[in-house]
Write an enzyme that holds these catalytic residues in place. Structure first.
Site, PDB file in Angstrom:
ATOM      1  N   ARG A  58      25.066 -10.332  -9.991  1.00 13.54           N
ATOM      2  CA  ARG A  58      24.250  -9.202  -9.502  1.00 13.54           C
ATOM      3  C   ARG A  58      23.706  -8.392 -10.674  1.00 13.54           C
ATOM      4  NH1 ARG A  58      26.586  -4.600  -8.740  1.00 13.54           N
ATOM      5  NH2 ARG A  58      28.448  -5.407  -7.726  1.00 13.54           N
ATOM      6  N   TYR A 111      -1.057  -0.171   0.229  1.00  7.78           N
ATOM      7  CA  TYR A 111      -0.515  -1.239   1.066  1.00  7.78           C
ATOM      8  C   TYR A 111       0.241  -0.572   2.228  1.00  7.78           C
ATOM      9  CZ  TYR A 111       2.434  -5.243   2.289  1.00  7.78           C
ATOM     10  OH  TYR A 111       3.079  -6.256   2.947  1.00  7.78           O
ATOM     11  N   ASP A 184       0.719  -0.184  -8.725  1.00  3.75           N
ATOM     12  CA  ASP A 184       0.947  -1.467  -8.067  1.00  3.75           C
ATOM     13  C   ASP A 184      -0.214  -2.389  -8.462  1.00  3.75           C
ATOM     14  OD1 ASP A 184       0.966  -3.624  -6.276  1.00  3.75           O
ATOM     15  OD2 ASP A 184       1.771  -2.427  -4.628  1.00  3.75           O
ATOM     16  N   LYS A 209       2.758 -12.685  -4.148  1.00  2.31           N
ATOM     17  CA  LYS A 209       1.328 -12.963  -4.087  1.00  2.31           C
ATOM     18  C   LYS A 209       0.911 -13.813  -5.292  1.00  2.31           C
ATOM     19  CE  LYS A 209       2.037 -10.226  -0.648  1.00  2.31           C
ATOM     20  NZ  LYS A 209       1.844  -8.804  -0.676  1.00  2.31           N
TER      21      LYS A 209
HETATM   22  C1  PLP Z   1       2.583  -7.636  -0.270  1.00 11.38           C
HETATM   23  C2  PLP Z   1       2.422  -6.351  -0.999  1.00 11.38           C
HETATM   24  C3  PLP Z   1       3.504  -5.463  -1.171  1.00 11.38           C
HETATM   25  C4  PLP Z   1       4.863  -5.736  -0.561  1.00 11.38           C
HETATM   26  O1  PLP Z   1       5.465  -6.829  -1.162  1.00 11.38           O
HETATM   27  P1  PLP Z   1       6.551  -7.775  -0.417  1.00 11.38           P
HETATM   28  O2  PLP Z   1       6.804  -8.824  -1.437  1.00 11.38           O
HETATM   29  O3  PLP Z   1       5.929  -8.257   0.844  1.00 11.38           O
HETATM   30  O4  PLP Z   1       7.732  -6.906  -0.130  1.00 11.38           O
HETATM   31  C5  PLP Z   1       3.286  -4.305  -1.887  1.00 11.38           C
HETATM   32  N1  PLP Z   1       2.071  -4.013  -2.410  1.00 11.38           N
HETATM   33  C6  PLP Z   1       1.013  -4.825  -2.258  1.00 11.38           C
HETATM   34  C7  PLP Z   1      -0.293  -4.444  -2.850  1.00 11.38           C
HETATM   35  C8  PLP Z   1       1.149  -6.021  -1.554  1.00 11.38           C
HETATM   36  O5  PLP Z   1       0.085  -6.823  -1.386  1.00 11.38           O
END
Ligand code: PLP
Length: 402
Positions: A58, A111, A184, A209
């Protein structure tokens, strides 16, 4: 000539050092690691993964450690942390900075999951004063940020309307008020945009992504240059929350990262070609893609990013039923939420990703019933264009609607 390896070279080579000389770093599944003996002086903080020291899975794991370094290098930062999801990465980043009573300024076009996290967890439960602003205008951000602001949180480009905010200008605003600035960077990926170089203090990803890139793993990451932020993040990831990325997913992420550059170039080439095709089509009301000169922030995109990315949205000339007919006629593209994989994913924000917002809020932010979002993949663009043609051919004549 500058001998520093360039992005594509680092993507392939960084994180691949292994004591046994493996060309591909092995997946370390062990949950615990044998110690050489009893050391009465040893403190947890002294166990140094960079020196090949591990104690418990962990806290740190060699596979995760390698991919954390790989992502940090691509973002141009010192310290990386990999999480079990993008959501875990963002929640942990914010929990590392804010305390009850603090003020946090965020883009009003985040998001949807992040927005709900900010409202329900941070604002309602943890008493953080969250203020959402239209960050496409730097002045609006500057008006909202004050000396009581602990953190500024942005995302650019946003989803699904592909809005941008000026990272360098907002970094100056945050800096003036000693607020920690997080970005982000999921949609652009470090191949097209590196927020730390533009003045951000930390950068977060849903690695689910583009970074993983193959729609086969959920994960997240945070990279920072700030040792204090890194220490707070590490404590939360390893001790307080235990939400680090698992070894097998770390391996998949490391594998995906190697091809980030080639994938992003192809995603963008295809996205631009499709955006131009859609813009010229008489059944399309509006196309949202920052690579088009018609995008209101095309100039900012050209200045701040090294490319325009692989996601575009467009509004059909029509209604919900036209959007349904269009989407259900497609054969090559896959109807699914998420983005950033090699295959083209297409979705309908009003009934899929942005359904929880409700019709009123959707109308407020400009998400109509005929808006369609595309995460353009790396297929042959002629096949993608042919699929769109199938969609347009299927749009019902006005008298055929229910
Ligand atoms: C998908 C996404 C998230 C969340 O991520 P997860 O891996 O689904 O928890 C946060 N910010 C953006 C811009 C995203 O496209």
């Amino acid at each position: 000539m500058d001998s520093t390896p360039r992005f594509d070279t680092r993507a392939v080579l960084d994180g691949s050092e292994s004591p046994a000389g493996d060309v591909v770093p092995p997946i370390h599944l062990s949950s615990t690691f044998e110690l050489p003996g009893i050391d009465p002086e040893l403190r947890l903080e002294d166990v140094d993964p960079s020196a090949g020291e591990f104690l418990y899975g962990r806290l740190s794991n060699p596979t995760r450690h390698a991919v954390e370094n790989q992502i940090a290098a691509l973002e141009g930062g010192e310290m990386g942390f990999a999480f079990s999801s993008g959501t875990a990465a963002i929640a942990t980043a914010v929990l590392s900075i804010v305390e009850p009573g603090d003020h946090l300024v965020a883009f009003d076009d985040l998001y949807a999951g992040t927005r709900r996290m900010f409202e329900e967890l941070f604002d309602h439960q943890l008493d953080v004063d969250i203020e959402f602003v239209d960050a496409t205008d730097v002045e609006t951000v500057a008006d909202a940020v004050g000396d009581d602001t602990a953190m500024v949180w942005m995302e650019t480009p946003t989803n699904p309307l592909i809005r941008l905010c000026d990272v360098a200008a907002i970094a100056e605003v945050a800096d003036e008020h000693d607020a920690v600035f997080g970005v982000d960077n999921t949609f652009a990926s470090p191949y097209f945009q590196r927020p730390l170089e533009l003045g951000a203090d930390l950068v977060a990803h849903s690695t689910t992504k583009y970074l993983n890139g193959h729609s086969d793993g959920i994960g997240g990451a945070v990279v920072t240059d700030d040792p204090e932020v890194a220490e707070a993040l590490g404590f939360r990831q390893q001790v307080a929350l235990g939400n680090g990325l698992a070894p097998f997913d770390s391996y998949l992420l490391a594998r995906g990262l190697k091809t980030l550059g080639v994938r992003m170039r192809k995603h963008e080439e295809n996205a631009l070609a499709l955006a131009e095709y859609l813009e010229a089509h008489d059944r399309v009301r509006e196309v949202y893609y920052p690579g088009l000169e018609s995008h209101p922030q095309h100039e900012l995109a050209s200045r701040q990013m090294d490319g325009y990315g692989g996601v575009l949205s467009f509004e059909l000339e029509g209604d919900l039923w036209d959007a349904k007919a269009f989407l259900e006629a497609l054969e090559t593209m896959t109807l699914a939420v998420s983005l950033g994989g090699v295959e083209t994913l297409i979705e309908h924000p009003a009934t899929m990703t942005h359904e929880p917002l409700g019709v009123e809020r959707r109308r407020e932010i400009g998400i109509s019933d005929s808006l369609i979002r595309v995460s353009v993949g790396i297929e042959d663009v002629r096949d993608l264009r042919a699929d769109f043609e199938r969609g347009f051919a299927a749009i019902a004549a006005p008298e055929a609607k229910p």
